[in-house]
Motif scaffolding. Structure first.
Motif, PDB file in Angstrom:
ATOM      1  N   LEU A  48       2.364   8.648 -10.498  1.00 10.67           N
ATOM      2  CA  LEU A  48       3.248   7.694 -10.065  1.00 10.67           C
ATOM      3  C   LEU A  48       3.641   7.954  -8.614  1.00 10.67           C
ATOM      4  CD1 LEU A  48       4.649   5.026 -10.605  1.00 10.67           C
ATOM      5  CD2 LEU A  48       6.580   6.370 -11.759  1.00 10.67           C
ATOM      6  N   GLY A  49       3.906   9.180  -8.361  1.00 15.12           N
ATOM      7  CA  GLY A  49       4.294   9.519  -6.988  1.00 15.12           C
ATOM      8  C   GLY A  49       3.014   9.357  -6.076  1.00 15.12           C
ATOM      9  N   ASP A  50       1.963   9.570  -6.375  1.00 17.64           N
ATOM     10  CA  ASP A  50       0.802   9.506  -5.524  1.00 17.64           C
ATOM     11  C   ASP A  50       0.731   7.936  -5.484  1.00 17.64           C
ATOM     12  OD1 ASP A  50       0.075  11.970  -5.751  1.00 17.64           O
ATOM     13  OD2 ASP A  50      -1.564  11.669  -7.490  1.00 17.64           O
ATOM     14  N   LEU A  51       0.881   7.122  -6.311  1.00 21.11           N
ATOM     15  CA  LEU A  51       0.809   5.586  -6.178  1.00 21.11           C
ATOM     16  C   LEU A  51       1.850   5.108  -5.151  1.00 21.11           C
ATOM     17  CD1 LEU A  51      -0.709   3.023  -7.195  1.00 21.11           C
ATOM     18  CD2 LEU A  51       0.959   2.922  -8.922  1.00 21.11           C
ATOM     19  N   VAL A  52       2.982   5.701  -5.493  1.00 21.68           N
ATOM     20  CA  VAL A  52       4.024   5.079  -4.507  1.00 21.68           C
ATOM     21  C   VAL A  52       3.744   5.525  -3.053  1.00 21.68           C
ATOM     22  CG1 VAL A  52       6.588   5.305  -3.673  1.00 21.68           C
ATOM     23  CG2 VAL A  52       6.007   5.043  -6.222  1.00 21.68           C
ATOM     24  N   VAL A  53       3.449   6.622  -2.661  1.00 23.99           N
ATOM     25  CA  VAL A  53       3.110   7.126  -1.590  1.00 23.99           C
ATOM     26  C   VAL A  53       2.028   6.388  -0.860  1.00 23.99           C
ATOM     27  CG1 VAL A  53       2.235   9.167  -0.270  1.00 23.99           C
ATOM     28  CG2 VAL A  53       4.256   9.514  -1.814  1.00 23.99           C
ATOM     29  N   ALA A  54       0.966   6.229  -1.829  1.00 21.05           N
ATOM     30  CA  ALA A  54      -0.270   5.330  -1.180  1.00 21.05           C
ATOM     31  C   ALA A  54       0.248   3.723  -0.799  1.00 21.05           C
ATOM     32  CB  ALA A  54      -1.118   5.461  -2.084  1.00 21.05           C
ATOM     33  N   ILE A  55       1.111   3.142  -1.525  1.00 23.55           N
ATOM     34  CA  ILE A  55       1.442   1.984  -1.338  1.00 23.55           C
ATOM     35  C   ILE A  55       2.350   1.994   0.169  1.00 23.55           C
ATOM     36  CG2 ILE A  55       2.714  -0.195  -2.035  1.00 23.55           C
ATOM     37  CD1 ILE A  55       2.094   0.712  -4.968  1.00 23.55           C
ATOM     38  N   VAL A  56       3.405   3.043   0.267  1.00 25.87           N
ATOM     39  CA  VAL A  56       4.134   2.967   1.330  1.00 25.87           C
ATOM     40  C   VAL A  56       3.709   3.155   2.341  1.00 25.87           C
ATOM     41  CG1 VAL A  56       6.233   4.199   1.888  1.00 25.87           C
ATOM     42  CG2 VAL A  56       6.199   3.406  -0.238  1.00 25.87           C
ATOM     43  N   PHE A  57       2.642   4.030   2.459  1.00 37.77           N
ATOM     44  CA  PHE A  57       2.100   4.410   3.736  1.00 37.77           C
ATOM     45  C   PHE A  57       0.616   3.979   4.128  1.00 37.77           C
ATOM     46  CE2 PHE A  57       4.448   8.446   2.851  1.00 37.77           C
ATOM     47  CZ  PHE A  57       5.297   8.595   3.933  1.00 37.77           C
ATOM     48  N   GLU A  58      -0.150   3.301   3.189  1.00 39.80           N
ATOM     49  CA  GLU A  58      -1.366   2.742   3.324  1.00 39.80           C
ATOM     50  C   GLU A  58      -1.313   1.086   3.356  1.00 39.80           C
ATOM     51  OE1 GLU A  58      -2.932   4.696   5.072  1.00 39.80           O
ATOM     52  OE2 GLU A  58      -2.053   6.670   4.355  1.00 39.80           O
ATOM     53  N   GLY A  59      -0.457   0.677   2.291  1.00 38.95           N
ATOM     54  CA  GLY A  59      -0.375  -0.544   1.873  1.00 38.95           C
ATOM     55  C   GLY A  59      -1.693  -1.006   0.904  1.00 38.95           C
ATOM     56  N   LEU A  60      -1.918  -2.181   0.597  1.00 36.28           N
ATOM     57  CA  LEU A  60      -2.534  -2.581  -0.245  1.00 36.28           C
ATOM     58  C   LEU A  60      -4.058  -3.146   0.362  1.00 36.28           C
ATOM     59  CD1 LEU A  60      -0.374  -4.295  -2.895  1.00 36.28           C
ATOM     60  CD2 LEU A  60      -1.345  -1.907  -2.729  1.00 36.28           C
ATOM     61  N   ARG A  61      -3.973  -3.522   1.616  1.00 37.44           N
ATOM     62  CA  ARG A  61      -5.309  -4.195   2.194  1.00 37.44           C
ATOM     63  C   ARG A  61      -6.270  -3.124   2.410  1.00 37.44           C
ATOM     64  NH1 ARG A  61      -5.945  -8.889   5.147  1.00 37.44           N
ATOM     65  NH2 ARG A  61      -3.772  -9.030   5.640  1.00 37.44           N
ATOM     66  N   HIS A  62      -7.598  -3.263   2.188  1.00 41.12           N
ATOM     67  CA  HIS A  62      -8.630  -2.068   2.340  1.00 41.12           C
ATOM     68  C   HIS A  62      -8.638  -1.907   3.653  1.00 41.12           C
ATOM     69  CE1 HIS A  62     -10.859  -2.592  -1.558  1.00 41.12           C
ATOM     70  NE2 HIS A  62     -10.232  -1.620  -1.556  1.00 41.12           N
TER      71      HIS A  62
END
Lengths: 204, 204
Positions: free
Chosen positions: B190-204
DNA sequence: GTCTATACTAAGATAGAC
DNA sequence: GTCTATCTTAGTATAGAC
């Protein structure tokens, strides 16, 4: 029983109408919780006696129902407006999600009191559970829209589409915790900000 | 008064200790709200009478205080652990934020009941306002950490650092609304997921 | 549209026995 | 550590006057 939602100029004796009572009730429900709000507190806020409330509604629960219906109808309208887009390309799917996100932000702001009430529901009575069911149907429709966008490609939904959707709409819903009208940030700007974070993230 | 938090093998007569009473109370506070939860309901859940509760605590409010202290202390520890990093480069600032986000996610999961209680506070009593003040101090420290990272560059905080921070931590805090232990998603993922969304966003 | 008065129920908390 | 019994206050809701 003047059921008018926004009568421009009220006829008859001055005083409170149904909308006034509902508005006062919702504000107190949000501050203390539905269960902990007494009819006496609502009466006090309006400057009338307890029994005056029962002239406008049959029970405390009817006040809750009014507000929840309002919030749910608005959210469902936002969803329908996004569903109307019928996207074909990956980019159109992204645009559809953007439409949904902006429309949801707008509803949360326009219907701040009743939306707050809805989002804080715990499902302790039949009425609350019915409202939560209706909200779950909304959530599932959103999840389907997100899944369709992910299937079309162009979206890094990071393996767990379900959790990602919850986090994204958790961010959006958290607006009710701090947004107050009259601040420096308008609905349009807040929508821009949310969309930018969700799609692009914070790293340069 | 056996103040032991987790005594491995309880001495004396069987029954409930303070921790049992607090745990039952917090669960009910989260379901019905603090105000709407009666001491009788807590007693019923434990299978004892109302007055048995008053053997463990002097008042209903003391149960609230116990839980809020626990949640606040845990969050403050998470903040301190991130503050220990003293970042110099932009990349180190990002890593510090990542540490804070992961530590916050871990606390929300580890202390789910008491953290939920804290995040739903409305500030209706002196005790609640004191807890909200302490939480505000935490929020301000977080905001300072974010601002420092933005100043160091490398972060697209999109003009309004304050609103962005609120949205990001609104997303993180929304975990308490749906996360339940035993699911397919662990704290690390879950931490991985949150960090990924916050820093990289959802667009490829 | 609002009032006073009232019926009934349940709340928080204490006393004192076991 | 828990019990029964009790005090005091406050809750939802109704009846009927103005």
């Amino acid at each position: 029983m003047s059921t008018t939602v926004h009568s421009p100029a009220r006829r008859g004796r001055p005083g409170n109408d149904r909308a006034d009572v509902v508005a006062a009730a919702v504000a107190l429900f949000n501050q203390h919780g539905y269960e902990a709000t007494s009819v006496g507190m609502i009466a006090e806020r309006l400057g009338v006696s307890k029994s005056a409330i029962y002239h406008h509604v049959a029970s405390k629960e009817e006040l809750l129902k009014q507000a929840l219906d309002r919030a749910l109808s608005s959210l469902e309208s936002a969803l329908v407006s996004a569903q109307a887009q019928n996207p074909q390309t990956p980019e159109e799917h992204l645009q559809q999600l953007e439409t949904l996100i902006r429309a949801t932000v707008d509803v949360l702001i326009d219907e701040l009191p009743s939306a707050t009430l809805l989002l804080r529901l715990r499902g302790n009575t039949e009425l609350e559970r019915a409202a939560l069911d209706r909200r779950r149907k909304f959530d599932h429709a959103v999840a389907r829209m997100v899944a369709a966008a992910a299937d079309a490609g162009d979206l890094a939904w990071r393996s767990d589409t379900r959790a990602t959707t919850r986090l994204v709409f958790g961010m959006i819903n958290s607006i009710i915790e701090w947004y107050r009208p009259g601040g420096s940030l308008g609905p349009k700007q807040l929508g821009d900000l949310v969309v930018a974070i969700v799609f692009e993230g914070l790293r340069h």
